[in-house]
Motif scaffolding. Structure first.
Motif, short mmCIF file in Angstrom:
data_model
loop_
_atom_site.label_atom_id
_atom_site.label_comp_id
_atom_site.label_asym_id
_atom_site.label_seq_id
_atom_site.Cartn_x
_atom_site.Cartn_y
_atom_site.Cartn_z
N TRP A 346 1.03 -1.29 0.00
CA TRP A 346 0.06 -0.02 0.16
C TRP A 346 0.90 1.18 -0.12
O TRP A 346 0.43 2.04 -0.68
N LEU A 347 1.89 1.21 0.86
CA LEU A 347 2.79 2.53 0.81
C LEU A 347 3.45 2.68 -0.49
O LEU A 347 3.72 3.88 -0.88
N ALA A 348 3.84 1.44 -1.31
CA ALA A 348 4.45 1.72 -2.55
C ALA A 348 3.47 2.21 -3.41
O ALA A 348 3.93 3.23 -4.19
N ASP A 349 2.17 2.04 -3.45
CA ASP A 349 1.26 2.57 -4.33
C ASP A 349 1.15 4.06 -3.99
O ASP A 349 0.52 4.69 -4.80
N GLU A 350 1.12 4.29 -2.71
CA GLU A 350 0.96 5.92 -2.42
C GLU A 350 2.11 6.70 -2.62
O GLU A 350 1.94 7.89 -2.43
N GLU A 351 3.21 6.40 -3.31
CA GLU A 351 4.40 7.39 -3.70
C GLU A 351 3.55 8.40 -4.62
O GLU A 351 2.85 8.08 -5.40
N GLY A 368 8.75 13.17 -5.72
CA GLY A 368 8.74 11.94 -5.02
C GLY A 368 8.11 12.20 -3.60
O GLY A 368 7.67 13.17 -3.22
N GLY A 369 8.34 11.44 -2.74
CA GLY A 369 7.61 11.41 -1.41
C GLY A 369 6.33 11.04 -1.35
O GLY A 369 5.75 10.37 -2.11
N TRP A 370 5.70 11.28 -0.11
CA TRP A 370 4.33 10.93 0.14
C TRP A 370 3.60 12.06 0.87
O TRP A 370 4.19 12.99 1.45
N ALA A 371 2.47 12.06 0.74
CA ALA A 371 1.17 12.87 1.38
C ALA A 371 0.75 12.30 2.65
O ALA A 371 0.94 11.07 2.90
N PHE A 372 -0.12 13.12 3.28
CA PHE A 372 -0.59 12.54 4.57
C PHE A 372 -1.63 11.72 4.40
O PHE A 372 -2.04 10.88 5.16
N GLY A 378 -1.25 16.60 -4.89
CA GLY A 378 -0.41 17.85 -5.09
C GLY A 378 0.29 18.54 -3.82
O GLY A 378 0.81 19.28 -4.04
N TYR A 379 0.11 17.67 -2.84
CA TYR A 379 0.72 18.30 -1.59
C TYR A 379 1.41 17.07 -0.83
O TYR A 379 1.03 17.02 0.64
N PRO A 380 2.51 16.63 -1.17
CA PRO A 380 3.27 15.64 -0.46
C PRO A 380 3.91 16.42 0.59
O PRO A 380 4.11 17.88 0.57
N ASP A 381 4.20 15.93 1.83
CA ASP A 381 5.01 16.75 2.80
C ASP A 381 6.29 15.86 3.17
O ASP A 381 6.18 14.69 3.11
N VAL A 382 7.30 16.59 3.50
CA VAL A 382 8.38 16.01 3.86
C VAL A 382 8.40 15.24 5.24
O VAL A 382 9.32 14.33 5.72
N ARG A 422 13.77 7.80 -4.15
CA ARG A 422 13.35 9.21 -4.89
C ARG A 422 12.67 10.03 -3.48
O ARG A 422 12.75 11.11 -3.76
N GLY A 423 12.16 9.38 -2.53
CA GLY A 423 11.59 10.28 -1.49
C GLY A 423 12.76 11.02 -0.72
O GLY A 423 12.73 12.11 -0.38
N VAL A 424 14.12 10.25 -0.49
CA VAL A 424 15.09 10.76 0.13
C VAL A 424 15.41 12.20 -0.81
O VAL A 424 15.76 13.11 0.09
N ASP A 425 15.73 11.90 -2.00
CA ASP A 425 16.09 13.00 -2.89
C ASP A 425 15.33 14.13 -2.71
O ASP A 425 15.64 15.28 -2.86
N TRP A 426 13.99 13.94 -3.02
CA TRP A 426 12.94 14.86 -2.99
C TRP A 426 12.93 15.49 -1.44
O TRP A 426 13.12 16.92 -1.49
N ALA A 427 13.04 14.99 -0.58
CA ALA A 427 13.09 15.61 0.99
C ALA A 427 14.31 16.53 1.19
O ALA A 427 14.26 17.56 1.54
N ILE A 428 15.42 15.96 0.59
CA ILE A 428 16.73 16.81 0.49
C ILE A 428 16.58 18.06 -0.09
O ILE A 428 16.96 19.10 0.35
N GLY A 429 15.84 17.99 -1.33
CA GLY A 429 15.63 19.23 -2.27
C GLY A 429 14.70 20.27 -1.68
O GLY A 429 14.78 21.38 -2.30
N MET A 430 13.80 19.61 -0.58
CA MET A 430 12.84 20.54 -0.30
C MET A 430 13.47 21.36 1.12
O MET A 430 12.55 22.07 1.63
#
Length: 649
Positions: A346-351, A368-372, A378-382, A422-430
């Motif tokens: 489920w978490l993989a599908d929610e990326e 990348g990343g995940w939302a709440f 439109g609004y993933p969060d770190v 991808r999530g780590v890279d996106w979070a670093i970029g944020m």
């Protein structure tokens, strides 16, 4: 139990703790959806239900059944004094009491009924409608009970401002901009529909407020608002039409797959009202999708008084699932357990794989990343991204090993590794320019929006916070990047932002216990010594604020009154946060033993804990949340780490 004798008498055996952990683990497993996710109820306050009824009245779709079911819930939350609060055990709140009263009148309650007379008396004693927040007065203006001329103006031309211009939409936090955009349309049309009654009994004649000095921020914005009011009377017609069209396009483009906006109720409600102002019929797909999606957020329960209806302002399945995975793994559940495999899928599908508003400040950053929420691409969060990566790391063995998810589904394991990368890279970029992180946007730090008279409620910007930054630091340490200069700079920021007393401020949880419970494990994971002065001060602060019964608690009033910092009724989640910090820094502390003993002694027979007090934060000091799963996932994590000697899995 501060003496050595008392402490020894309170020691708890490992077998007893292990049994408590098993009960908690089994209860948590029983709550998992067949699809793999966990979601606890997200409880807030009755303004959510009241504004739901007001929206339905405005759109002409309120039914007697919906009104009465909702009214039963609102009545059940009224205090003995006739008022409503914004959190359990909190002080009476003017806005909540005003809106609850109006909602009950929509349901047919007589203003002469004793519970209504008590509420209206409180409202009048505290200044009546004129002293409520801007959003409450906007609702009343929409029904002709307040003058649009006496409200601050936010023109739709706001959407046309470039992102570098002060007070453009992206200067506001994502939750604020999503509400402000539709409200600029509502304020342009100035609707006045029939509420069905007058609320004159809630109005008090007050002397006009004198203007603030011109050289103050308040005075400057009062003059600006006066200019905008003059413009509203005679706007540039072509510019206004263009602005309305662009704002509508902006709103529609941000509707999510389930019909919501941002996964939260306020912009959802305002967006549907705004679009109907522009001529969208009630059978338009955007409107029907929005109304249909609200059913997912609606909870109905049979009670002795009849069916009760309440509404969640938001839902937290991604956050809850990640926390549940961490708790279960840290308490010893194997990574290849069927529940873990379902959660992993489920978490993989929610990326999140598309760009959103965050790209305005970071246009070159890959998504990348995940939302709440379930649907909020439109609004993933770190913050969620960091927690999901931590959960994924607990599900995977070392690359190429037969451990974890690899043993049962190598393809899924490969997906998880790629998604986490991808999530780590996106979070670093944020990260923001100061090296720390806000929740949804980078460098959302301009303070001008906070000065606007329109923004008199809640946090309207998203600056870096200690708790979010700590979760990112913990994630970076987990993926082997403790020596990365980005991590080191973030560690320096956390050390520099420690409070004088030794704690850290909690932006998204209550409050200093939450912040300290997040920062200390992150610093230890990143290589900061337990003997570092900052860690010693933090441990000392936690020990100082431990209650005699071994627990920790902090009241929401700590956001506005320093006397409450670290003080309040005990809760399982806050006790667990304190324990997580101590287990990382000083696992042999007697404070740990007392805290664990309290968790064991207060556990319910079904494995969870009672927690009526709110320990989550939406807007510090203004909007509070009771995450119903917090009372289970955090104590289980703490018990699991206690049993393993203080370490995470």
């Amino acid at each position: 139990m501060s003496s050595t004798t008392d402490y020894r008498e309170s020691e708890v055996s490992t077998d007893t703790v292990a049994a408590a952990a098993v009960r908690a683990r089994d209860h948590l497993l029983s709550l998992q959806s067949d699809l793999g996710w966990w979601k606890g109820e997200l409880e807030t306050n009755v303004t959510i239900e009241a504004e739901d009824l007001l929206m339905r009245q405005f759109l002409g779709i309120l039914t007697p059944e919906t009104a009465e079911e909702t009214a039963r819930w609102i009545r059940s939350q009224q205090s003995d004094q006739g008022t409503w609060t914004t959190y359990y055990g909190g002080p009476p709140d003017l806005n909540a009491t005003f809106e609850a009263y109006v909602a009950l009148r929509l349901a047919g309650d007589s203003p002469d009924a004793p519970h209504m007379r008590a509420a209206s008396a409180f409202v009048r004693e505290n200044g009546g409608l004129a002293r409520t927040r801007v959003f409450t007065r906007i609702w009343m203006a929409m029904f002709g009970e307040w003058s649009w001329d006496d409200l601050p103006v936010m023109p739709p031309e706001l959407v046309l401002l470039p992102s570098w211009f002060p007070l453009n939409l992206y200067d506001f936090g994502c939750w604020a901009r999503q509400s402000i955009a539709p409200l600029t349309i509502v304020g342009t049309f100035r609707p006045q529909r029939w509420l069905g009654f007058s609320v004159d009994e809630l109005k008090v004649e007050l002397p006009p407020t004198p203007p603030a000095p011109l050289r103050s921020w308040s005075g400057a914005f009062q003059r600006l608002d006066a200019m905008l009011h003059r413009y509203e009377r005679r706007p540039l017609k072509m510019l206004r039409r263009h602005a309305l069209r662009r704002t509508a396009e902006w709103i529609v483009a941000r509707q999510e797959a389930d019909g919501c906006w941002g996964g939260i109720q306020p912009p959802w409600v305002y967006s549907m009202i705004a679009l109907t102002m522009l001529g969208y019929p009630m059978n338009h797909p955007v409107i029907t999708s929005g109304l249909r999606g609200m059913e997912r957020y609606t909870i109905r329960e049979n009670t002795p008084a009849g069916m009760v209806r309440r509404v969640e302002c938001c839902q937290s399945p991604v956050w809850d699932t990640a926390l549940a995975v961490v708790a279960l793994r840290d308490s010893g559940l194997p990574a290849d357990h069927p529940a873990m495999v379902r959660a992993a899928r489920w978490l993989a599908d929610e990326e999140v794989t598309i760009t959103g508003d965050w790209a305005v400040k970071r246009p070159a950053l890959a998504p990348g990343g995940w939302a709440f929420e379930f649907d909020n691409d439109g609004y993933p969060d770190v913050d969620d991204t960091a927690e999901v990566v931590l959960a994924i790391r607990r599900l995977l063995g070392p690359h190429g090993s037969p451990d974890g998810i690899d043993a049962v589904d190598p393809q899924l394991a490969a997906r998880l590794r790629s998604a986490a990368r991808r999530g780590v890279d996106w979070a670093i970029g944020m990260r923001s320019a100061n090296g720390a992180w806000g929740a949804f946007d980078a460098d959302n730090t301009r303070t001008l929006p906070t000065k606007l008279p329109f923004c008199d409620f809640g946090q309207v910007i998203d600056p870096p916070s200690a708790d979010v930054t700590a979760h990112i630091v913990e994630m970076l340490a987990e993926v082997g990047q403790s020596a990365n200069p980005i991590t080191e700079r973030a560690v320096d920021w956390l050390l520099a932002n420690q409070e004088p007393g030794g704690s850290w401020f909690g932006r998204w949880g209550v409050n200093h216990i939450y912040g300290t419970g997040a920062v200390v494990p992150a610093l230890i994971a990143a290589g900061v010594s337990a003997n570092h002065p900052a860690i010693i001060r933090a441990v000392g602060w936690l020990v100082e604020h431990q209650r005699p019964d071994g627990a920790w608690g902090e009241d929401l009033r700590s956001y506005t009154d320093d006397a409450w910092i670290g003080c309040g009724e005990p809760t399982a989640s806050q006790t667990a946060w304190a324990l997580l910090a101590l287990l990382a820094a000083d696992p042999a502390s007697s404070a740990v033993e007392r805290g664990v003993r309290w968790l064991v002694d207060t556990q319910r027979l079904d494995g969870t804990w009672d927690e009526p007090h709110y320990t989550g934060t939406g807007f510090p000091g203004d909007f509070s949340i009771n995450y119903h799963l917090y009372r289970l996932v955090f104590p289980l994590t703490a018990l699991g780490r206690y049993l393993s000697g203080g370490s995470a899995s």
